[in-house]
Motif scaffolding. Structure first.
Motif, PDB file in Angstrom:
ATOM      1  N   TYR A   1       0.828  -1.200   0.000  1.00 35.88           N
ATOM      2  CA  TYR A   1       0.000   0.000   0.000  1.00 35.88           C
ATOM      3  C   TYR A   1       0.865   1.253   0.000  1.00 35.88           C
ATOM      4  CZ  TYR A   1      -3.435   3.512   1.300  1.00 35.88           C
ATOM      5  OH  TYR A   1      -4.214   4.635   1.318  1.00 35.88           O
TER       6      TYR A   1
ATOM      7  N   LEU B   1       0.956   4.186  -2.901  1.00 39.09           N
ATOM      8  CA  LEU B   1       0.777   5.625  -2.688  1.00 39.09           C
ATOM      9  C   LEU B   1       1.954   6.413  -3.268  1.00 39.09           C
ATOM     10  CD1 LEU B   1      -0.528   5.752   0.991  1.00 39.09           C
ATOM     11  CD2 LEU B   1      -1.771   6.495  -1.040  1.00 39.09           C
TER      12      LEU B   1
ATOM     13  N   LYS C   1      -7.443   2.588  -4.147  1.00 40.79           N
ATOM     14  CA  LYS C   1      -7.280   2.092  -2.788  1.00 40.79           C
ATOM     15  C   LYS C   1      -8.262   0.946  -2.515  1.00 40.79           C
ATOM     16  CE  LYS C   1      -8.225   4.772   1.054  1.00 40.79           C
ATOM     17  NZ  LYS C   1      -7.849   5.771   2.074  1.00 40.79           N
TER      18      LYS C   1
ATOM     19  N   ARG D   1       2.541  14.011   3.010  1.00 42.46           N
ATOM     20  CA  ARG D   1       1.391  14.084   2.105  1.00 42.46           C
ATOM     21  C   ARG D   1       1.082  12.748   1.433  1.00 42.46           C
ATOM     22  NH1 ARG D   1       2.222  18.099  -2.012  1.00 42.46           N
ATOM     23  NH2 ARG D   1       4.401  18.272  -1.449  1.00 42.46           N
ATOM     24  N   LEU D   2       0.996  11.713   2.225  1.00 46.91           N
ATOM     25  CA  LEU D   2       0.627  10.421   1.666  1.00 46.91           C
ATOM     26  C   LEU D   2      -0.840  10.152   1.938  1.00 46.91           C
ATOM     27  CD1 LEU D   2       3.542   7.938   2.317  1.00 46.91           C
ATOM     28  CD2 LEU D   2       2.879   9.078   0.221  1.00 46.91           C
ATOM     29  N   GLU D   3      -1.656  10.466   0.968  1.00 38.07           N
ATOM     30  CA  GLU D   3      -3.073  10.200   1.104  1.00 38.07           C
ATOM     31  C   GLU D   3      -3.600   9.727  -0.225  1.00 38.07           C
ATOM     32  OE1 GLU D   3      -5.290  13.552   3.020  1.00 38.07           O
ATOM     33  OE2 GLU D   3      -3.235  14.105   3.465  1.00 38.07           O
ATOM     34  N   ALA D   4      -4.551   8.820  -0.155  1.00 43.06           N
ATOM     35  CA  ALA D   4      -5.203   8.407  -1.402  1.00 43.06           C
ATOM     36  C   ALA D   4      -6.304   9.396  -1.711  1.00 43.06           C
ATOM     37  CB  ALA D   4      -5.779   7.014  -1.249  1.00 43.06           C
TER      38      ALA D   4
ATOM     39  N   TRP E   1      -7.692   1.040   7.656  1.00 42.83           N
ATOM     40  CA  TRP E   1      -6.830   1.137   6.468  1.00 42.83           C
ATOM     41  C   TRP E   1      -6.161   2.506   6.391  1.00 42.83           C
ATOM     42  CZ3 TRP E   1      -5.582  -2.768   3.132  1.00 42.83           C
ATOM     43  CH2 TRP E   1      -4.883  -2.398   1.987  1.00 42.83           C
TER      44      TRP E   1
ATOM     45  N   ILE F   1       0.507   4.594   7.713  1.00 37.21           N
ATOM     46  CA  ILE F   1       1.028   4.928   6.385  1.00 37.21           C
ATOM     47  C   ILE F   1       0.565   6.303   5.940  1.00 37.21           C
ATOM     48  CG2 ILE F   1       0.930   4.335   3.943  1.00 37.21           C
ATOM     49  CD1 ILE F   1       0.903   1.411   4.732  1.00 37.21           C
ATOM     50  N   GLU F   2      -0.752   6.509   5.932  1.00 34.69           N
ATOM     51  CA  GLU F   2      -1.260   7.788   5.458  1.00 34.69           C
ATOM     52  C   GLU F   2      -0.949   8.873   6.472  1.00 34.69           C
ATOM     53  OE1 GLU F   2      -5.389   7.420   4.515  1.00 34.69           O
ATOM     54  OE2 GLU F   2      -5.004   5.863   3.024  1.00 34.69           O
ATOM     55  N   THR F   3      -0.630  10.042   5.992  1.00 32.03           N
ATOM     56  CA  THR F   3      -0.351  11.153   6.895  1.00 32.03           C
ATOM     57  C   THR F   3      -1.499  12.138   6.789  1.00 32.03           C
ATOM     58  OG1 THR F   3       0.918  12.042   5.084  1.00 32.03           O
ATOM     59  CG2 THR F   3       2.150  11.023   6.863  1.00 32.03           C
ATOM     60  N   THR F   4      -2.460  11.973   7.686  1.00 30.27           N
ATOM     61  CA  THR F   4      -3.592  12.883   7.646  1.00 30.27           C
ATOM     62  C   THR F   4      -3.472  13.885   8.777  1.00 30.27           C
ATOM     63  OG1 THR F   4      -4.723  11.127   8.783  1.00 30.27           O
ATOM     64  CG2 THR F   4      -5.343  11.493   6.495  1.00 30.27           C
TER      65      THR F   4
END
Lengths: 515, 76
Positions: A96, A100, A266, A511-514, B61, B65-68
């Motif tokens: 994943y 990204l 995603k 800034r790792l967002e889907a 999910w 990993i995601e940077t929010t």
């Protein structure tokens, strides 16, 4: 009758594959990204089955049931853990995040992703070089397998060189035309076909022998110890070592790793992730149980031959057996297709372009990619004719070899303080350790050869080499020990060094967002 | 909070891996409907893993990993 039928089915499969390839060619754009990754558009079913078919085909049909026949069905557990759980978790942890990053920076290969983060062309080349070191002999093994199978099928009238040559020529034609999209489409058809035929085969055989209870009591009479969990062959350490090294190795195999970049969204990744364990059980349990039960069923397996074809020949009609065997051979080729494509992308993008010709247009890169496929396939075919032992060993060791890359990559993906020096040292140390273990005999031979020059040092060196490179460490394989070493060195050296000024330390974390 | 969640899922992942092979049935040869009990366990466990993965995909999910915004859950 059977030979003509089997050949007919193989040829029929190839024709269908080629047609699918042509359709894919028509919808393709002429860019390298489209050729390698189908422009990152795969849906759930295609992504799931292309990864699945690429990964498991030949082993599931041939080697796996052979082991279950000889040693008992515990392989199901090892395969389930490695592919159903460990790989699924890595699907998220590595896959994943890679997806990204690929969306954001247009990466096509693993080496490219690492090279960009650590600002190092050499690191990029190193990762690609190591990958090709294992991938090339692995493709060669597939060609050897397919050529030998064709020779056996035609009872020698198609000699090995001709059979393997024809298959290579077909694969080149097919991959050059179809690209990733066509390959994935045929993989999907094939994956579904494999799943259905394996279950049909199991049900058919069980119906003939009188159900699972009867099959098991026959096995009990022949080899009762196969029913008990564990044996001298299946030890705790061995099962864990194998599941872990192969599970991590799979994630670094170029044709699998590259598929992480190819998902369309995603949601596609999420769905595939949840379905993965079920899919593994659905395929492994029937094929391995067939292999295990065959032991009690008076099936005569030819010396050096495969169990599953023998079982099918004994209990099912000729056309059905032919269908399954032809499917398995086709499966072998489809794995090679994907490997050729990935091998070509690693070669052109991470070695040729950075080191030889930096400025290329999209169209030219697309052309280079296709030339890369021709070079890679032809090279592997020529090597298979000469069939050197070293390449054989490397191909056999590919999974563990790739596994050595996994932990340094995970560290880089999740730990900001990873440095270029740490990464390079970790990758080199684990590879040297693992390859040293693989070729310890040759190393000792070389030391003895230089004995006259080394003098008294020689026996000491031999003692040191054989002391360190022991093959197994208290039951644990060199593959898993090497992984641990790679982890320690990557973290340790990163800790001790400071990052080079041009490293882009934050790109894996910002800034790792889907969308 | 987010960090605790990461650790929680990490533990779940380790447990799922650890018990995919029923080590506690080592040496056991009991069969149910002709299939070894340890294999039934494995089949059931893989089904469970699939459900847990699905739950993870629905609820968590992106974690780690995601940077929010301000969450810094991606440090491990």
């Amino acid at each position: 009758m059977s030979v003509a039928l089997q050949l007919g089915i193989v040829v029929g499969y190839l024709v269908i594959a080629l047609l699918v390839g042509l359709v894919a060619y028509r919808v393709a754009e002429r860019t390298a990204e489209d050729f390698y990754l189908a422009s990152r558009t795969f849906g759930t079913v295609v992504l799931l089955f292309t990864t699945f078919a690429t990964l498991l085909s030949a082993f599931t049909f041939f080697a796996g049931p052979n082991i279950a026949y000889a040693e008992g069905p515990e392989w199901v557990l090892v395969m389930g853990l490695m592919d159903g759980i460990i790989f699924a978790i890595l699907w998220y942890v590595i896959g994943y995040k890679q997806w990204l990053l690929g969306q954001r920076f247009d990466y096509v290969t693993l080496g490219e992703m690492l090279g960009d983060r650590f600002a190092s062309r050499r690191l990029r080349g190193l990762v690609a070089g190591i990958s090709l070191l294992y991938l090339f002999p692995y493709v060669m093994l597939q060609q050897v397998g397919a050529g030998t199978a064709l020779e056996a099928l035609t009872e020698g009238s198609l000699p090995y060189a001709v059979g393997a040559g024809l298959i290579t020529a077909f694969m080149i034609l097919y991959v050059v035309i179809a690209g990733m999209r066509g390959i994935a489409w045929t993989d999907t058809l094939q994956g579904i076909f494999m799943l259905v035929t394996t279950w049909l085969a199991l049900i058919w055989v069980l119906a003939v022998v009188g159900g699972p209870v009867a099959a098991t009591s026959a096995l009990e009479a022949e080899a009762a110890h196969h029913l008990a969990l564990g044996s001298d062959f299946y030890t705790h350490q061995w099962m864990l070592s194998t599941a872990i090294t192969i599970g991590f190795g799979v994630a670094m195999f170029p044709q699998v790793n590259q598929r992480f970049f190819a998902a369309g969204s995603k949601t596609v990744l999420k769905r595939s992730f949840a379905l993965w364990p079920i899919l593994c059980v659905l395929l492994f349990v029937p094929s391995f149980l067939l292999g295990a039960w065959a032991r009690g069923l008076d099936v005569t397996v030819p010396e050096g031959g495969n169990v599953l074809p023998a079982v099918l020949a004994e209990f099912t009609p000729v056309w059905f057996a032919a269908l399954v065997i032809a499917g398995a051979m086709a499966a072998m080729m489809s794995s090679s297709d994907s490997m050729l494509l990935s091998g070509s992308s690693y070669f052109t993008r991470d070695l040729y372009r950075p080191f030889l010709e930096q400025d290329v247009s999209e169209r030219r890169e697309d052309l280079l990619a296709r030339i890369g496929v021709v070079v890679f396939a032809t090279g592997a075919f020529l090597a298979s004719l000469w069939n050197p032992a070293t390449l054989f060993e490397l191909g056999d060791a590919a999974f563990s070899g790739f596994a050595q890359l996994a932990l340094p990559v995970i560290v880089a993906l999740y730990w900001r303080r990873t440095t270029r020096a740490g990464m390079t040292a970790g990758i080199l140390a684990s590879q040297l350790f693992y390859l040293g273990n693989l070729f310890v005999g040759s190393i000792v031979g070389a030391i003895e050869f230089f004995g006259p020059i080394l003098g008294d040092l020689a026996p000491l060196l031999v003692l040191l080499v054989t002391g360190v490179l022991r093959g197994t460490y208290m039951g644990w394989t060199a593959g898993i020990v090497g992984m641990g070493l790679g982890l320690l060195v990557t973290v340790g050296v990163s800790w001790l060094t400071s990052p080079a000024p041009d490293e882009r330390r934050m790109i894996y974390f910002e800034r790792l967002e889907a969308d | 909070m987010r960090r605790l969640e990461v650790w929680g899922w990490l533990v779940v992942g380790v447990v799922l891996s650890a018990l995919a092979i029923p080590w506690f049935l080592w040496g056991d040869a009991m069969t149910v409907v002709g299939v070894p009990l340890w294999l039934w366990w494995h089949v059931g466990w893989m089904g469970l893993a699939s459900v847990v993965f699905w739950l993870f995909a629905q609820r968590a999910w992106g974690i780690g990993i995601e940077t929010t915004g301000d969450s810094r859950g991606d440090r491990s």
